[in-house]
Scaffold this motif. Structure first.
Motif, PDB file in Angstrom:
ATOM      1  N   HIS A 110       0.744  -1.181  -0.100  1.00 43.93           N
ATOM      2  CA  HIS A 110       0.107  -0.147   0.024  1.00 43.93           C
ATOM      3  C   HIS A 110       0.873   1.136   0.035  1.00 43.93           C
ATOM      4  O   HIS A 110       1.976   1.165   0.554  1.00 43.93           O
ATOM      5  CB  HIS A 110      -0.895  -0.069   1.308  1.00 43.93           C
ATOM      6  CG  HIS A 110      -1.890  -1.071   1.230  1.00 43.93           C
ATOM      7  ND1 HIS A 110      -3.031  -0.771   0.508  1.00 43.93           N
ATOM      8  CD2 HIS A 110      -1.877  -2.420   1.769  1.00 43.93           C
ATOM      9  CE1 HIS A 110      -3.815  -2.006   0.791  1.00 43.93           C
ATOM     10  NE2 HIS A 110      -3.053  -2.891   1.667  1.00 43.93           N
ATOM     11  N   ALA A 167      -5.483  -7.089   1.016  1.00 40.93           N
ATOM     12  CA  ALA A 167      -5.089  -5.729   0.588  1.00 40.93           C
ATOM     13  C   ALA A 167      -6.456  -4.733   0.911  1.00 40.93           C
ATOM     14  O   ALA A 167      -6.395  -3.943   1.096  1.00 40.93           O
ATOM     15  CB  ALA A 167      -5.001  -5.793  -0.951  1.00 40.93           C
ATOM     16  N   GLY A 170      -6.428  -3.088   4.199  1.00 40.79           N
ATOM     17  CA  GLY A 170      -5.772  -2.098   4.305  1.00 40.79           C
ATOM     18  C   GLY A 170      -5.235  -1.509   5.638  1.00 40.79           C
ATOM     19  O   GLY A 170      -5.119  -2.300   6.556  1.00 40.79           O
ATOM     20  N   SER A 203      -5.007   2.036  -3.244  1.00 39.06           N
ATOM     21  CA  SER A 203      -3.809   2.150  -2.546  1.00 39.06           C
ATOM     22  C   SER A 203      -2.736   1.318  -2.929  1.00 39.06           C
ATOM     23  O   SER A 203      -1.512   1.281  -2.482  1.00 39.06           O
ATOM     24  CB  SER A 203      -3.966   2.260  -1.206  1.00 39.06           C
ATOM     25  OG  SER A 203      -4.333   1.209  -0.565  1.00 39.06           O
ATOM     26  N   TRP A 204      -3.316   0.002  -3.712  1.00 35.33           N
ATOM     27  CA  TRP A 204      -2.063  -1.031  -3.662  1.00 35.33           C
ATOM     28  C   TRP A 204      -1.248  -0.590  -4.873  1.00 35.33           C
ATOM     29  O   TRP A 204      -1.653  -0.158  -6.045  1.00 35.33           O
ATOM     30  CB  TRP A 204      -2.964  -2.327  -4.279  1.00 35.33           C
ATOM     31  CG  TRP A 204      -1.998  -3.539  -4.304  1.00 35.33           C
ATOM     32  CD1 TRP A 204      -1.512  -4.097  -5.521  1.00 35.33           C
ATOM     33  CD2 TRP A 204      -1.386  -4.150  -3.171  1.00 35.33           C
ATOM     34  NE1 TRP A 204      -0.587  -5.113  -5.460  1.00 35.33           N
ATOM     35  CE2 TRP A 204      -0.748  -5.121  -4.042  1.00 35.33           C
ATOM     36  CE3 TRP A 204      -1.469  -4.162  -2.178  1.00 35.33           C
ATOM     37  CZ2 TRP A 204       0.136  -6.382  -3.064  1.00 35.33           C
ATOM     38  CZ3 TRP A 204      -0.709  -5.252  -1.279  1.00 35.33           C
ATOM     39  CH2 TRP A 204      -0.043  -6.090  -1.975  1.00 35.33           C
TER      40      TRP A 204
END
Length: 244
Positions: A110, A167, A170, A203-204
């Protein structure tokens, strides 16, 4: 890899620069004896002739990782990643290699994680691989670039349902209030990952380390280790041997 010293000439420094006071209780003594009794490379190690190495490091890295897997090293695709923040303070952690190609060594995280923030501040990093079954290490260092959102999303969605669920949770590197809070978020993320295998995680980010230096280390039981270093200079790779 080096042996642990039998003693130190001066006391260790505790955080802040003050000498640390070591207790000589039974637990401390047992721990020191454990460290000194641990053995390395009690198996037959492969040989490595650097004269046979290719002109570039990538083919040799792929060969060594494959041979580590065939020798039974668990998770040979895991590696340590070292980064530094804006002040130069280092961080290190273990994560998974996603690819290694002509562009470089690929990994992901992230953007808001510690590693993501540090790479934004200082876009350089170092990687370390260690495969004890064959007594080999590889070190890689160089500048890092972030891939675009499409390539990053493709990287995530090629991975497992569990990777997508993680993921989706987060908030990596943020302070966690309780284990129950994580359990609730994880359950919801797993449900969504199964329901939406292409669920977006903005955000990955896929990162690519472009190698400037790659060192291959072959351990030897007699400590005559072979260290072959590749340096990228003036558009081509230079090979050199290093003292162990």
């Amino acid at each position: 890899m080096t042996d642990h010293p039998a003693h130190q000439d001066s006391p260790d420094a505790a955080p802040g620069g003050t000498p640390a006071h070591h207790s000589d209780d039974a637990e401390s003594q047992a721990f020191r004896e454990l460290l000194r009794g641990l053995r390395v490379w009690d198996v037959e190690l492969p040989s490595f002739d650097p004269a046979t190495a290719p002109a570039e490091p990538l083919p040799l890295f792929r060969q060594w990782l494959r041979e580590a897997a065939e020798a039974g090293d668990p998770e040979p695709h895991t590696m340590t990643l070292a980064t530094a923040d804006a002040a130069g303070d280092p961080s290190v952690r273990t994560l998974m290699l996603h690819d290694a190609d002509e562009r470089g060594w690929h990994f992901a995280s992230h953007r808001g994680s510690r590693k993501g923030r540090e790479l934004a501040a200082r876009p350089r990093a170092a990687l370390g691989f260690y495969w004890p079954a064959v007594g080999r290490q590889v070190r890689v260092r160089g500048p890092v670039t972030a891939a675009g959102p499409e390539e990053s999303a493709a990287d995530l969605h090629r991975r497992s349902t569990g990777a997508l669920a993680a993921a989706l949770v987060g908030r990596q590197s943020e302070v966690l209030g309780s284990a129950q809070e994580l359990a609730r978020a994880s359950d919801a993320a797993w449900q969504r990952a199964r329901r939406e295998p292409e669920a977006p995680v903005p955000s990955w980010t896929l990162y690519v380390l472009h190698p400037e230096e790659v060192e291959f280390f072959q351990g030897d039981a007699q400590r005559r280790h072979v260290r072959l270093n590749y340096r990228y200079e003036n558009g081509h790779w230079v090979r050199e041997l290093l003292w162990p």
